[in-house]
Design a protein around this motif. Structure first.
Motif, PDB file in Angstrom:
ATOM      1  N   ARG A 180      21.746  26.027   0.379  1.00 34.92           N
ATOM      2  CA  ARG A 180      21.854  27.491   0.333  1.00 34.92           C
ATOM      3  C   ARG A 180      21.291  28.058  -0.962  1.00 34.92           C
ATOM      4  O   ARG A 180      20.564  29.046  -0.953  1.00 34.92           O
ATOM      5  CB  ARG A 180      23.320  27.900   0.398  1.00 34.92           C
ATOM      6  CG  ARG A 180      23.813  27.948   1.775  1.00 34.92           C
ATOM      7  CD  ARG A 180      25.172  28.618   1.780  1.00 34.92           C
ATOM      8  NE  ARG A 180      25.598  28.595   3.134  1.00 34.92           N
ATOM      9  CZ  ARG A 180      26.806  28.252   3.535  1.00 34.92           C
ATOM     10  NH1 ARG A 180      27.742  27.972   2.667  1.00 34.92           N
ATOM     11  NH2 ARG A 180      27.089  28.233   4.803  1.00 34.92           N
ATOM     12  N   LEU A 193      25.110  21.138   1.991  1.00 39.60           N
ATOM     13  CA  LEU A 193      24.843  22.490   2.487  1.00 39.60           C
ATOM     14  C   LEU A 193      24.847  23.532   1.372  1.00 39.60           C
ATOM     15  O   LEU A 193      24.012  24.432   1.340  1.00 39.60           O
ATOM     16  CB  LEU A 193      25.875  22.840   3.558  1.00 39.60           C
ATOM     17  CG  LEU A 193      25.691  24.178   4.267  1.00 39.60           C
ATOM     18  CD1 LEU A 193      24.424  24.183   5.113  1.00 39.60           C
ATOM     19  CD2 LEU A 193      26.897  24.491   5.136  1.00 39.60           C
ATOM     20  N   SER A 244      23.967  31.661   5.506  1.00 42.57           N
ATOM     21  CA  SER A 244      24.887  30.817   6.263  1.00 42.57           C
ATOM     22  C   SER A 244      24.085  29.967   7.238  1.00 42.57           C
ATOM     23  O   SER A 244      22.892  30.161   7.423  1.00 42.57           O
ATOM     24  CB  SER A 244      25.945  31.648   6.967  1.00 42.57           C
ATOM     25  OG  SER A 244      25.374  32.359   8.026  1.00 42.57           O
ATOM     26  N   ARG A 245      24.766  29.031   7.886  1.00 43.21           N
ATOM     27  CA  ARG A 245      24.000  27.956   8.530  1.00 43.21           C
ATOM     28  C   ARG A 245      23.084  28.367   9.666  1.00 43.21           C
ATOM     29  O   ARG A 245      22.159  27.634   9.992  1.00 43.21           O
ATOM     30  CB  ARG A 245      24.894  26.780   8.914  1.00 43.21           C
ATOM     31  CG  ARG A 245      26.135  27.065   9.676  1.00 43.21           C
ATOM     32  CD  ARG A 245      27.142  25.936   9.591  1.00 43.21           C
ATOM     33  NE  ARG A 245      28.176  26.246   8.607  1.00 43.21           N
ATOM     34  CZ  ARG A 245      28.895  25.339   7.985  1.00 43.21           C
ATOM     35  NH1 ARG A 245      28.729  24.072   8.235  1.00 43.21           N
ATOM     36  NH2 ARG A 245      29.805  25.713   7.113  1.00 43.21           N
TER      37      ARG A 245
END
Ligand SMILES: Nc1nc2c(ncn2[C@@H]2O[C@H](COP(=O)(O)OP(=O)(O)O)[C@@H](O)[C@H]2O)c(=O)[nH]1
Ligand SMILES: [Mg+2]
Lengths: 186, 127
Positions: free
Chosen positions: B85, B81, B34-35
């Motif tokens: 990932r 994004l 996750s970010r």
């Protein structure tokens, strides 16, 4: 541009609110890097089913989100994520709220009704919140208690004025949020 | 034109990472990459990046010089994004990058840590 290599812990806060309330401005005031944006796809289920495939009808939309970063000490960094407050973004909310310190909810006192969907999401994801009233001209026009009442907020949720253009004012609102979170810990 | 069976698949660079991952591999668990997960290249691994797809190499080049969050990798490469990932999950799996998973709630909601957040923010006010 790079983090201190000694950084071991990243914490995050969601900066939420309706469009135009000042989220991007707020993040820019506190960020040590020029704010960046992520692009991501969200899947939205539309109504009904596609007759041919018998699969739920889904559309994907690309959402751009801005964020900023602030190093708090040599091991600790804070990320601020500007998060749109509509129900259709709840996929992102799920990831963003996991482990988050909470949400700073920016509201425009002249458009309080727009805050309700945002408040609903913050509650739904169990985030600790503080309300930042962005008056935009630097002159608070309304009594904070009146705003609390109009938003149907319980007494324990802090409501503060914030000038999103000002770093110190922005930092103060964030400190209020974190101290509020500390007060809720057993 | 050659027979389909004999011709190696020509994939556009955009498709490669998705194809690689899709080949029997599970998509990364959402939270691991996750970010706010932090990424940096494993030491001495930047040379190995030569065999990567252009996008994976771009990510690898970026994190070869330091530590960044997944969000920043996406922001600086301007790759979506979701793709970032997958690329980072793959790079971690083959040992090219080190990933520090996001801070779990039990750690981020620790009183001493929260006090450090307040102290760090208060430094901003003093300036
Ligand atoms: N005067 C003033 N303008 C502001 C303030 N905060 C935001 N704005 C302006 O309001 C507009 C919307 O702000 P923005 O940060 O983009 O809102 P967002 O949509 O929530 O990200 C921009 O034109 C800003 O310059 C403020 O505190 N004071
Ligand atoms: Mg914005």
């Amino acid at each position: 541009m790079y983090l201190d290599p000694r950084v071991t812990t990243a914490v995050k806060v969601l900066v939420v609110g309706p469009f135009g309330v000042g989220k991007t401005t707020y993040i820019g005031s506190l960020s040590e890097i020029v704010p960046l944006r992520t692009e991501e796809e969200i899947t939205e289920a539309s109504e009904g089913y596609d007759d041919l495939s018998n699969m739920p009808d889904k559309t994907t939309t690309t959402v751009a989100m801005d964020f900023g970063r602030r190093t708090l000490n040599e091991q600790l960094v804070l990320y601020l994520f500007g998060t749109p407050g509509q129900e259709r973004f709840k996929e992102m909310w799920e990831e963003l709220s996991r482990g988050a310190l909470g949400a700073l909810v920016l509201v425009d006192p002249d458009r309080l009704d727009e805050a309700f969907p945002v408040l609903d999401l913050v509650e739904k994801f169990g985030l600790t919140m503080t309300i930042g009233v962005n008056t935009k001209d630097g002159m608070p026009k309304y009594d904070l208690d009146e705003i609390r009442e109009a938003l149907h907020l319980p007494d324990e949720i802090p409501v503060v004025n914030v000038d999103a253009r000002d770093q110190q004012s922005s930092a103060k609102a964030l400190i209020t949020l974190v101290q509020h979170l500390m007060s809720t810990l057993v | 034109m050659h027979d389909d069976q004999e011709t190696p698949l020509e994939l556009t660079s955009e498709l490669v990472p998705l194809f690689v991952i899709a080949k029997g591999r599970a998509l990364p668990a959402d939270h691991e990459y996750s970010r706010t997960a932090l990424v940096t290249a494993q030491e001495g691994m930047s040379a190995a990046a030569r065999t990567l797809t252009p996008e994976a190499r771009e990510v690898m080049d970026l994190v070869s010089d330091g530590l960044l969050s997944v969000a920043e990798v996406a922001g600086r490469t301007q790759l979506p994004l979701g793709i970032v990932r997958i690329l980072i999950a793959h790079l971690a799996e083959v040992g090219l990058v080190f990933v520090r998973p996001p801070t779990p709630r039990a750690v981020s909601h620790d009183r001493a840590l929260l006090q450090a957040v307040v102290d760090g923010l208060q430094k901003t006010l003093g300036a």
